[in-house]
Design an enzyme around this catalytic site. Structure first.
Site, PDB file in Angstrom:
ATOM      1  N   ASP A  53      46.268  39.569  41.088  1.00 23.63           N
ATOM      2  CA  ASP A  53      45.437  38.474  41.581  1.00 23.63           C
ATOM      3  C   ASP A  53      44.793  37.803  40.368  1.00 23.63           C
ATOM      4  O   ASP A  53      45.354  37.857  39.272  1.00 23.63           O
ATOM      5  CB  ASP A  53      44.400  38.989  42.583  1.00 23.63           C
ATOM      6  N   ASP A  54      43.641  37.171  40.530  1.00 26.93           N
ATOM      7  CA  ASP A  54      43.013  36.503  39.394  1.00 26.93           C
ATOM      8  C   ASP A  54      42.753  37.493  38.264  1.00 26.93           C
ATOM      9  O   ASP A  54      42.210  38.581  38.492  1.00 26.93           O
ATOM     10  CB  ASP A  54      41.674  35.881  39.808  1.00 26.93           C
ATOM     11  N   GLY A  85      49.500  37.593  37.051  1.00 22.95           N
ATOM     12  CA  GLY A  85      48.251  37.409  37.776  1.00 22.95           C
ATOM     13  C   GLY A  85      48.170  35.999  38.316  1.00 22.95           C
ATOM     14  O   GLY A  85      49.139  35.232  38.259  1.00 22.95           O
ATOM     15  N   HIS A  86      46.997  35.644  38.828  1.00 26.68           N
ATOM     16  CA  HIS A  86      46.799  34.314  39.411  1.00 26.68           C
ATOM     17  C   HIS A  86      45.990  33.404  38.502  1.00 26.68           C
ATOM     18  O   HIS A  86      45.512  32.362  38.938  1.00 26.68           O
ATOM     19  CB  HIS A  86      46.115  34.430  40.774  1.00 26.68           C
ATOM     20  N   GLY A  87      45.801  33.805  37.244  1.00 29.37           N
ATOM     21  CA  GLY A  87      45.122  32.950  36.292  1.00 29.37           C
ATOM     22  C   GLY A  87      43.651  33.280  36.150  1.00 29.37           C
ATOM     23  O   GLY A  87      43.172  34.346  36.546  1.00 29.37           O
TER      24      GLY A  87
END
Length: 397
Positions: free
Chosen positions: A221-222, A243-245
């Site tokens: 995730d983030d 990941g999501h940044g």
């Protein structure tokens, strides 16, 4: 001559005072968890031994060292609660392993709370055993889904350092920072598979003066998420991916959320992430603000949505999009963002029609898209600002 004697007397007085203070300061003391009954066999629950060790160390007036030597120590849910009488070092050399499954549904595993001058270091690992619980995460379809444990919580921790440790395979967030001030993360590793759900690397809320530096975050995730009340957050030298940044938000879901301000993200790399630098607020949101944000000297490697302001965030669908977001975003700078994009829309600034983004500045943006649909583009809605994009289209503000 009198002035020389006076100065000499003054120096001797300072020296004597320092010696007296040193004499009164108790020596540092080591508290080895094995001496309090901990067994490094990977099977015995060491919760009580760890808690007794910490409580003893917490009452010591001098510098105390809680030592977890090499070996695997199974530990169920435990809370280390201050205030402590002196500085305390949680020195992890081995592995602290969570129990399998979802735990007792309280949403936490290891918690440090109400502690001043805490150090967590030693090069060891917190193993959340997330692979035994991720299949229970069906919250997008099940409103009664169980609350999986966050691996490490820092609640109301001040003037502290987390350095050189690894968080492996958390069941939920790896690290949650809540109500903290002057907390530094340096040289840490956060590792989980890209498909692991909700395994945010470091989530921050209602905290200020948080520094994250020289760290590797590879998760599902983030890599870093900054929620309501995040202020004076500084991120530098971080490798993010998968990941999501690196995200601000999501914001505006609940009434009376605190603003997010004074955020700096610089000198970092994002590789293969689902998003790059993202600010997100819910559609039809409650009011709050995001301001004074700087993204500088960032390298993107095959990143989706490299630069993304999304004010219609609704990951599971079913949101009311009839009303525009009430989150005001202003004074945001993107400077020297370089690399490659996996998506055609290199820059997406989808701001609120009710509260358009103000004073958004993009300079020295050089992000290439080499996909089958032609050169990269930029999409900018409801934005006031200035852009000097080298690649990735252009925004007409």
């Amino acid at each position: 001559m009198a002035s020389i004697l006076s100065f000499t007397t003054f120096c001797l007085s300072l020296l004597l005072t320092a010696l007296v203070v040193m004499a009164r300061s108790p020596p540092s003391k080591i508290y080895d968890v094995r001496k309090f009954g901990a067994v490094p066999d990977g099977r015995t629950d060491n919760r009580k031994a760890f808690l007794k060790t910490f409580n003893e160390a917490c009452q010591y007036k001098g510098q105390s060292h809680v030592v977890i030597p090499k070996g695997t120590f199974l530990v169920s849910i435990v809370e280390f609660v201050g205030p402590c009488r002196g500085p305390i070092n949680f020195y992890l050399r081995g592995v602290i392993k969570a129990g399998a499954g979802i735990g007792n549904g309280k949403g936490r595993w290891i918690t440090f709370r109400h502690i001043n001058r805490l150090t967590v270091t030693g090069g060891g690992t917190f193993d959340g055993q997330g692979e035994t619980a991720w299949h229970h995460n069906d919250c997008s379809q099940n409103p009664n889904c169980p609350s999986l444990p966050i691996s490490i919580r820092f609640d109301f921790v001040r003037n502290s350092l987390v350095s050189g440790i690894t968080s492996l395979n958390s069941k939920n967030f790896h690290i949650n920072v809540m109500g903290c001030t002057n907390l530094r993360f340096k040289g840490i590793r956060i590792i989980a598979p890209s498909e692991s759900p909700n395994t945010d690397g470091i989530h921050i809320g209602l905290s200020s003066k948080i520094l994250i530096s020289k760290s590797i975050i590879a998760t599902g995730d983030d890599c870093i998420s900054m929620g309501p009340g995040s202020r004076k957050i500084h991120v530098r030298g971080v490798w993010c991916g998968p990941g999501h940044g690196i995200s601000i938000g999501s914001l505006g879901k609940y009434p009376d959320e605190d603003d997010v301000s004074d955020i700096t993200v610089k000198d970092s790399v994002l590789q293969g992430t689902e998003n790059g630098l993202r600010i997100k607020s819910w559609a039809s949101s409650h009011e709050c603000k995001v301001f004074n944000v700087l993204y500088q000297n960032i390298i993107m490697k095959d990143v989706n949505n490299p630069i993304f302001i999304d004010q219609q965030y609704c990951p599971s669908g079913g949101c009311d999009n009839s009303k525009a977001s009430s989150v005001q975003i202003h004074n945001v700078r993107f400077q020297k963002i370089l690399g490659t994009s996996k998506s055609k829309e290199v820059v997406k600034l989808r701001c609120s029609s009710r509260y358009p983004c103000r004073n958004i500045k993009l300079s020295n943006i050089d992000i290439s898209y080499r996909g089958p649909h032609g050169p990269g583009e930029s999409v900018c809605l409801n934005v006031n600002g200035r852009s000097t994009l080298q690649k990735g289209g252009s925004c007409a503000f």
